[in-house]
Design an enzyme around this catalytic site. Structure first.
Site, PDB file in Angstrom:
ATOM      1  N   ASP A  42      55.821  55.308  24.369  1.00 34.46           N
ATOM      2  CA  ASP A  42      56.204  56.718  24.520  1.00 34.46           C
ATOM      3  C   ASP A  42      57.716  56.874  24.727  1.00 34.46           C
ATOM      4  O   ASP A  42      58.226  57.992  24.812  1.00 34.46           O
ATOM      5  CB  ASP A  42      55.389  57.422  25.616  1.00 34.46           C
ATOM      6  CG  ASP A  42      55.558  56.798  26.994  1.00 34.46           C
ATOM      7  OD1 ASP A  42      56.284  55.791  27.111  1.00 34.46           O
ATOM      8  OD2 ASP A  42      54.962  57.334  27.951  1.00 34.46           O
ATOM      9  N   GLU A 118      50.367  53.515  32.710  1.00 30.27           N
ATOM     10  CA  GLU A 118      51.265  53.099  33.792  1.00 30.27           C
ATOM     11  C   GLU A 118      50.618  53.255  35.170  1.00 30.27           C
ATOM     12  O   GLU A 118      49.912  54.231  35.420  1.00 30.27           O
ATOM     13  CB  GLU A 118      52.543  53.955  33.741  1.00 30.27           C
ATOM     14  CG  GLU A 118      53.326  53.777  32.442  1.00 30.27           C
ATOM     15  CD  GLU A 118      54.587  54.633  32.379  1.00 30.27           C
ATOM     16  OE1 GLU A 118      54.948  55.286  33.396  1.00 30.27           O
ATOM     17  OE2 GLU A 118      55.221  54.650  31.308  1.00 30.27           O
ATOM     18  N   GLU A 185      58.216  45.893  34.094  1.00 32.21           N
ATOM     19  CA  GLU A 185      59.521  46.414  33.663  1.00 32.21           C
ATOM     20  C   GLU A 185      60.529  46.462  34.816  1.00 32.21           C
ATOM     21  O   GLU A 185      60.237  47.029  35.886  1.00 32.21           O
ATOM     22  CB  GLU A 185      59.325  47.825  33.057  1.00 32.21           C
ATOM     23  CG  GLU A 185      60.632  48.448  32.573  1.00 32.21           C
ATOM     24  CD  GLU A 185      60.437  49.656  31.669  1.00 32.21           C
ATOM     25  OE1 GLU A 185      59.280  49.992  31.315  1.00 32.21           O
ATOM     26  OE2 GLU A 185      61.469  50.272  31.317  1.00 32.21           O
TER      27      GLU A 185
END
Ligand code: KIV
Length: 256
Positions: A42, A118, A185
């Site tokens: 995204d 997420e 991340e």
């Protein structure tokens, strides 16, 4: 390749490579480059649609980009990279039914074989559980989670012991819930190493150091096409300048 086959990569100590794609041109390049997995991330909300965050992208837009990605592949189906599509903001945070419908729409109407979402809050773990029971493979994503930018910002995550312990506990829960892999991340290298050694599923890092089971990068960042380069991705070339100067010389009638 089935998503769960990525676990064998880890067992064989074969580094997993994941690159993002957003349309048929980028997917044909990424396929030709030999990436194991193509992520329709995204982040395309920012790179392609010019938004300042990933939040505004819709399910319809993600579907349309994933369909275009599928049209770009040139290899026979069994040789194509595995395609994972990000579930956009608000397509899975509002309950299990909505999440199954969103993820099912992507898998039913595009080349995506799995979705990524997420976080690992209680509600998210229930959603992941339900998706997996419904036959929808899930890739987790912890650390810097861009859909929470208004809460976390874009800074490096899990800097202190307390937040590192929390992240490790969440990663274990994601594995227990049945995720086939985990994107990590912008976290300290020491933490990703510890997670790689703790989990059976592959840890795929971005800005998480070199010790992960795999690496994922936003292709546009690697090609130097973005205006805002993240601190953890060194561009391989200055793509934007190269394209611009080539086109400038065409506009100046130098290359008719
Ligand atoms: O959206 C995206 O490109 C991603 C990567 C940064 C992992 O989620």
């Amino acid at each position: 390749m089935l998503p769960k086959e990525l676990i064998q990569f880890k067992e064989l100590k074969k580094t997993i490579t994941v690159l993002t794609a957003w349309d048929s041109i980028s997917s044909s390049i990424v396929e030709e480059a030999g990436a194991d997995v193509v992520l329709v991330g995204d982040s395309l909300a920012m790179f392609i649609h010019g938004h300042s965050t990933t939040l505004p992208i819709t399910l319809d837009q993600m579907l349309s980009h994933t369909q275009a990605v599928g049209r770009g592949f040139k290899k026979s189906i069994e040789k194509q990279p595995l395609v994972v599509c990000d579930l956009p903001f608000l397509s899975y945070q509002c309950g299990e039914d909505k999440a199954v419908s969103a993820a099912g729409t992507l898998l039913k109407n595009s080349c995506a074989s799995a979705v990524k979402l997420e976080g690992a809050e209680k509600e998210i773990l229930s959603v992941i559980n339900r998706l997996i029971r419904m036959g929808i493979p899930v890739m987790g994503h912890l650390g810097l989670t861009p859909q929470s930018v208004k809460n976390l910002g874009y800074k490096r995550q899990a800097e202190d012991k307390k937040s590192q312990d929390k992240l490790i506990a969440q990663a274990i829960q994601l594995e227990k819930a049945g995720c086939f892999s985990l994107v990590l991340e912008h976290v300290p290298e020491k933490l990703s190493l510890q997670l790689k050694e703790t989990l059976k599923i592959p840890v795929i890092g971005i800005g998480a150091g070199k010790h992960c089971d795999g690496q994922v990068r936003v292709t546009a960042d690697l090609l130097g096409l973005t205006d805002k380069q993240p601190p953890f991705t060194k561009p391989l070339l200055n793509g934007k300048d190269l394209f611009t100067s080539a086109l400038k010389s065409w506009v100046k009638n130098e290359q008719f």
